[in-house]
Design a protein around this motif. Structure first.
Motif, PDB file in Angstrom:
ATOM      1  N   THR A   1       0.757  -1.344   0.209  1.00  0.00           N
ATOM      2  CA  THR A   1      -0.032   0.034  -0.038  1.00  0.00           C
ATOM      3  C   THR A   1       0.948   1.243   0.093  1.00  0.00           C
ATOM      4  O   THR A   1       0.313   2.447  -0.292  1.00  0.00           O
ATOM      5  N   ILE A   2       2.062   1.100   0.256  1.00  0.00           N
ATOM      6  CA  ILE A   2       2.987   2.425   0.425  1.00  0.00           C
ATOM      7  C   ILE A   2       4.413   1.903  -0.140  1.00  0.00           C
ATOM      8  O   ILE A   2       4.885   0.753   0.544  1.00  0.00           O
ATOM      9  N   TRP A   3       5.098   2.370  -0.791  1.00  0.00           N
ATOM     10  CA  TRP A   3       6.502   2.048  -1.301  1.00  0.00           C
ATOM     11  C   TRP A   3       7.234   3.322  -1.369  1.00  0.00           C
ATOM     12  O   TRP A   3       6.822   4.448  -2.346  1.00  0.00           O
ATOM     13  N   PRO A   4       8.685   3.178  -1.409  1.00  0.00           N
ATOM     14  CA  PRO A   4       9.522   4.371  -1.685  1.00  0.00           C
ATOM     15  C   PRO A   4      10.277   4.296  -3.015  1.00  0.00           C
ATOM     16  O   PRO A   4      10.094   3.330  -3.361  1.00  0.00           O
ATOM     17  N   HIS A   5      10.488   5.653  -3.489  1.00  0.00           N
ATOM     18  CA  HIS A   5      11.326   5.521  -4.760  1.00  0.00           C
ATOM     19  C   HIS A   5      12.675   6.244  -4.290  1.00  0.00           C
ATOM     20  O   HIS A   5      12.773   6.986  -3.423  1.00  0.00           O
ATOM     21  N   ASP A   6      13.488   6.056  -5.172  1.00  0.00           N
ATOM     22  CA  ASP A   6      15.046   6.390  -5.444  1.00  0.00           C
ATOM     23  C   ASP A   6      15.024   7.883  -5.161  1.00  0.00           C
ATOM     24  O   ASP A   6      16.075   8.537  -4.762  1.00  0.00           O
ATOM     25  N   ASP A   7      13.925   8.435  -6.028  1.00  0.00           N
ATOM     26  CA  ASP A   7      14.073  10.126  -6.241  1.00  0.00           C
ATOM     27  C   ASP A   7      13.624  10.681  -4.994  1.00  0.00           C
ATOM     28  O   ASP A   7      13.454  11.915  -4.612  1.00  0.00           O
ATOM     29  N   GLY A   8      13.354  10.222  -3.697  1.00  0.00           N
ATOM     30  CA  GLY A   8      13.043  10.590  -2.404  1.00  0.00           C
ATOM     31  C   GLY A   8      11.534  10.579  -2.251  1.00  0.00           C
ATOM     32  O   GLY A   8      11.094  11.538  -1.466  1.00  0.00           O
ATOM     33  N   THR A   9      10.687  10.218  -3.156  1.00  0.00           N
ATOM     34  CA  THR A   9       9.292  10.353  -2.908  1.00  0.00           C
ATOM     35  C   THR A   9       8.719   9.059  -2.422  1.00  0.00           C
ATOM     36  O   THR A   9       9.267   8.026  -2.738  1.00  0.00           O
ATOM     37  N   VAL A  10       7.510   9.096  -2.035  1.00  0.00           N
ATOM     38  CA  VAL A  10       6.876   7.876  -1.533  1.00  0.00           C
ATOM     39  C   VAL A  10       5.473   7.818  -2.284  1.00  0.00           C
ATOM     40  O   VAL A  10       4.700   8.476  -2.382  1.00  0.00           O
ATOM     41  N   GLU A  11       5.267   6.491  -2.782  1.00  0.00           N
ATOM     42  CA  GLU A  11       4.034   6.306  -3.488  1.00  0.00           C
ATOM     43  C   GLU A  11       3.013   5.479  -2.610  1.00  0.00           C
ATOM     44  O   GLU A  11       3.318   4.541  -1.824  1.00  0.00           O
ATOM     45  N   ILE A  12       1.792   5.841  -2.693  1.00  0.00           N
ATOM     46  CA  ILE A  12       0.842   5.527  -2.095  1.00  0.00           C
ATOM     47  C   ILE A  12      -0.612   4.846  -2.863  1.00  0.00           C
ATOM     48  O   ILE A  12      -0.869   5.793  -4.032  1.00  0.00           O
ATOM     49  N   ILE A  13      -1.202   4.141  -2.481  1.00  0.00           N
ATOM     50  CA  ILE A  13      -2.776   3.960  -3.409  1.00  0.00           C
ATOM     51  C   ILE A  13      -3.706   4.890  -2.765  1.00  0.00           C
ATOM     52  O   ILE A  13      -3.946   4.920  -1.546  1.00  0.00           O
ATOM     53  N   ASP A  14      -4.334   5.665  -3.722  1.00  0.00           N
ATOM     54  CA  ASP A  14      -5.476   6.328  -3.233  1.00  0.00           C
ATOM     55  C   ASP A  14      -6.907   5.762  -2.917  1.00  0.00           C
ATOM     56  O   ASP A  14      -7.590   5.299  -3.881  1.00  0.00           O
ATOM     57  N   GLN A  15      -6.885   5.510  -1.654  1.00  0.00           N
ATOM     58  CA  GLN A  15      -7.823   4.733  -1.435  1.00  0.00           C
ATOM     59  C   GLN A  15      -9.292   5.483  -1.492  1.00  0.00           C
ATOM     60  O   GLN A  15     -10.510   4.867  -1.441  1.00  0.00           O
ATOM     61  N   THR A  16      -9.461   6.601  -1.643  1.00  0.00           N
ATOM     62  CA  THR A  16     -10.650   7.324  -1.849  1.00  0.00           C
ATOM     63  C   THR A  16     -11.121   7.112  -3.214  1.00  0.00           C
ATOM     64  O   THR A  16     -12.387   7.083  -3.395  1.00  0.00           O
ATOM     65  N   LYS A  17     -10.436   6.529  -3.971  1.00  0.00           N
ATOM     66  CA  LYS A  17     -10.929   6.189  -5.470  1.00  0.00           C
ATOM     67  C   LYS A  17     -11.453   4.850  -5.682  1.00  0.00           C
ATOM     68  O   LYS A  17     -12.076   4.677  -6.935  1.00  0.00           O
ATOM     69  N   LEU A  18     -11.076   3.828  -4.574  1.00  0.00           N
ATOM     70  CA  LEU A  18     -11.280   2.558  -4.901  1.00  0.00           C
ATOM     71  C   LEU A  18     -12.996   2.594  -4.436  1.00  0.00           C
ATOM     72  O   LEU A  18     -13.333   3.333  -3.634  1.00  0.00           O
ATOM     73  N   PRO A  19     -13.784   1.570  -5.033  1.00  0.00           N
ATOM     74  CA  PRO A  19     -13.213   0.685  -5.957  1.00  0.00           C
ATOM     75  C   PRO A  19     -13.256   0.893  -7.449  1.00  0.00           C
ATOM     76  O   PRO A  19     -13.061   0.031  -8.399  1.00  0.00           O
TER      77      PRO A  19
ATOM     78  N   LEU B   1     -14.013  -1.325   0.005  1.00  0.00           N
ATOM     79  CA  LEU B   1     -12.785  -1.646   0.115  1.00  0.00           C
ATOM     80  C   LEU B   1     -12.564  -3.154   0.301  1.00  0.00           C
ATOM     81  O   LEU B   1     -11.644  -3.974  -0.500  1.00  0.00           O
ATOM     82  N   THR B   2     -13.219  -3.615   1.458  1.00  0.00           N
ATOM     83  CA  THR B   2     -13.121  -5.234   1.701  1.00  0.00           C
ATOM     84  C   THR B   2     -13.567  -5.930   0.646  1.00  0.00           C
ATOM     85  O   THR B   2     -12.930  -7.084   0.392  1.00  0.00           O
ATOM     86  N   ALA B   3     -14.857  -5.638   0.041  1.00  0.00           N
ATOM     87  CA  ALA B   3     -15.188  -6.418  -1.051  1.00  0.00           C
ATOM     88  C   ALA B   3     -14.384  -6.442  -2.222  1.00  0.00           C
ATOM     89  O   ALA B   3     -14.261  -7.444  -2.963  1.00  0.00           O
ATOM     90  N   PHE B   4     -13.707  -5.176  -2.386  1.00  0.00           N
ATOM     91  CA  PHE B   4     -12.664  -4.968  -3.620  1.00  0.00           C
ATOM     92  C   PHE B   4     -11.617  -5.951  -3.428  1.00  0.00           C
ATOM     93  O   PHE B   4     -11.197  -6.889  -4.104  1.00  0.00           O
TER      94      PHE B   4
ATOM     95  N   GLY C   1     -10.550 -13.636  -4.961  1.00  0.00           N
ATOM     96  CA  GLY C   1     -11.304 -14.856  -5.440  1.00  0.00           C
ATOM     97  C   GLY C   1     -12.074 -15.193  -4.141  1.00  0.00           C
ATOM     98  O   GLY C   1     -12.521 -16.564  -4.224  1.00  0.00           O
ATOM     99  N   VAL C   2     -12.134 -14.543  -3.174  1.00  0.00           N
ATOM    100  CA  VAL C   2     -12.717 -15.242  -1.982  1.00  0.00           C
ATOM    101  C   VAL C   2     -14.205 -14.769  -2.066  1.00  0.00           C
ATOM    102  O   VAL C   2     -14.658 -13.748  -2.350  1.00  0.00           O
ATOM    103  N   LYS C   3     -15.200 -15.883  -2.029  1.00  0.00           N
ATOM    104  CA  LYS C   3     -16.608 -15.484  -1.960  1.00  0.00           C
ATOM    105  C   LYS C   3     -17.144 -14.659  -0.696  1.00  0.00           C
ATOM    106  O   LYS C   3     -16.770 -15.039   0.436  1.00  0.00           O
ATOM    107  N   HIS C   4     -17.919 -13.816  -1.438  1.00  0.00           N
ATOM    108  CA  HIS C   4     -18.339 -12.685  -0.090  1.00  0.00           C
ATOM    109  C   HIS C   4     -19.524 -12.096  -0.587  1.00  0.00           C
ATOM    110  O   HIS C   4     -20.047 -12.189  -1.608  1.00  0.00           O
ATOM    111  N   THR C   5     -20.291 -11.411   0.527  1.00  0.00           N
ATOM    112  CA  THR C   5     -21.711 -10.810   0.056  1.00  0.00           C
ATOM    113  C   THR C   5     -21.525  -9.437   0.908  1.00  0.00           C
ATOM    114  O   THR C   5     -21.350  -9.608   2.344  1.00  0.00           O
ATOM    115  N   ILE C   6     -21.784  -8.534   0.195  1.00  0.00           N
ATOM    116  CA  ILE C   6     -21.960  -7.059   1.241  1.00  0.00           C
ATOM    117  C   ILE C   6     -23.261  -7.113   1.856  1.00  0.00           C
ATOM    118  O   ILE C   6     -24.515  -7.351   1.404  1.00  0.00           O
ATOM    119  N   ILE C   7     -23.424  -6.920   2.969  1.00  0.00           N
ATOM    120  CA  ILE C   7     -24.784  -6.612   3.752  1.00  0.00           C
ATOM    121  C   ILE C   7     -24.783  -5.254   4.240  1.00  0.00           C
ATOM    122  O   ILE C   7     -23.826  -4.614   4.734  1.00  0.00           O
TER     123      ILE C   7
END
Ligand code: MRU
Length: 367
Positions: free
Chosen positions: A10-28, A205-208, A214-220
């Motif tokens: 969910t978070i990883w650094p780059h050699d150029d001194g920046t840090v990349e994250i996943i924008d969770q507000t855009k999911l799913p 997020l959890t359902a995504f 591939g886990v069976k699930h149902t949103i309630i």
């Protein structure tokens, strides 16, 4: 975990001194990433819930300090970055834990070495989180195996609340790690996913995550869990947590307490999965935990995808109605069947926690 076949944290650094994250507000609806360039960027990402979930909040704050040290490694900047990041969100104690660890690692070191050290310490926090969650998964898997063995080959029904999966951590997740491992081990299972109003971390997020694996699930609906428990369709609950106090009380996403009450009434085991960085040994009991009050807009508006693919926010209440929006509630330890930690399972009691973390006993006995 993988997105479209590509492994991600969910978070990883780059050699150029920046840090990349996943924008969770855009999911799913969209998978997008962002680059953090400063401590202020990290603070904003936490506050705006671009990243969220207790362990990931801690990891992002750690990189926030590392980003500050790259710009200016003075004591004053270290303290300022620490304080700015600490006030972003009040309930998840992993934030305080990670910031204290960063400050301790840097405080007595020469200014010239701080930037490098900070980067390494933030990376270590992330790597340790992955390993911690993997271990939580293994310990939880034993519990799921045991529960599944009583089902005579029928699927195990698990209920979870909010998102305590890999998106809430650096990888694996806490509550979802045992589920991924059980699925991979061929245990037939199905997950009831509480939608988790008002921000819908379950539905979005959890359902995504579960679908991606591939886990069976149902949103309630959040209100439906009790009904399914009464109907015998929930074998056990597993949730994550933002802070556990020394007596075993559990703060987690608002609505967790009601699920624990319903589980108790129906004899459904209720487990809480957590890394040790989520234990607040300084607080005796749950009523001392600061509960975040969030914007009423989260309740009064909803955001979703339109049939044409665009994203829109709509109002769902009569104009002018006020709304109250506590982000978390406290589940008393007596409603919790057990904790699943990286050191193994234990009772949700002071003694249970101390049996796994004996190094805390002396400090606890003195307070
Ligand atoms: O407000 P959020 O989305 O940060 O809340 C997250 C939760 O409540 C999670 O269940 C908790 O942090 C445990 S995460 C492993």
């Amino acid at each position: 975990m993988k997105i479209a076949g590509k492994p991600y944290r969910t978070i990883w650094p780059h050699d150029d001194g920046t840090v990349e994250i996943i924008d969770q507000t855009k999911l799913p609806h969209a998978f997008a990433t962002l680059r953090l360039k400063s401590a202020a960027d990290a603070a904003y990402a936490i506050k705006a819930m671009i990243v969220r979930g207790a362990p990931l909040i801690g990891a992002t704050a750690a990189y926030g300090v590392a980003l500050a040290m790259r710009q200016d490694a003075s004591d004053a900047v270290l303290d300022r970055a620490h304080d700015m990041l600490l006030e972003t969100r009040p309930t998840a104690v992993n934030l305080r834990w990670a910031l204290a660890r960063m400050r301790d690692a840097l405080r007595n070191r020469a200014r010239g070495e701080r930037a490098k050290l900070a980067w390494a310490e933030a990376a270590a926090i992330c790597d340790e989180d992955v390993e911690t969650c993997r271990r939580i998964g293994e310990h939880g898997l034993a519990i799921l195996r045991e529960a599944a063995s009583k089902k005579a080959g029928k699927k195990l029904n698990i209920l979870t609340h909010c998102n305590a999966g890999w998106l809430a951590c650096v990888d694996w997740g806490t509550a979802l790690a045992p589920i991924y491992m059980a699925h991979d081990a061929g245990i037939p299972l199905h997950v009831w996913v509480d939608e988790t109003r008002p921000r819908n971390q379950g539905a979005s997020l959890t359902a995504f995550e579960l679908g991606g694996h591939g886990v069976k699930h149902t949103i309630i609906a959040d209100n439906a869990g009790g009904h399914y428990m009464q109907a015998g369709e929930v074998d056990l609950c597993i949730v994550g947590t933002d802070r556990v106090t020394a007596n075993g009380d559990v703060a987690n996403k608002i609505g967790t307490y009601l699920k624990a009450l319903a589980a108790k009434d129906n004899g459904v085991p209720f487990y809480v999965a957590l890394p040790s960085s989520t234990i607040d040994w300084t607080l005796a009991e749950g009523r001392e935990i600061p509960i975040e009050e969030r914007s009423s807009d989260e309740l009064l508006k909803m955001t979703g995808r339109l049939p044409g693919g665009g994203i829109a926010t709509v109002e769902i209440a009569a104009p002018g109605s006020p709304a109250a929006n506590p982000g978390f509630d406290v589940t008393p330890a007596r409603l919790v069947t057990g904790f699943i930690t990286e050191r193994g399972p234990c009772a949700a009691t002071r003694e249970g926690l101390l049996s796994l973390f004996p190094e805390r006993r002396k400090v606890q006995d003195e307070t």
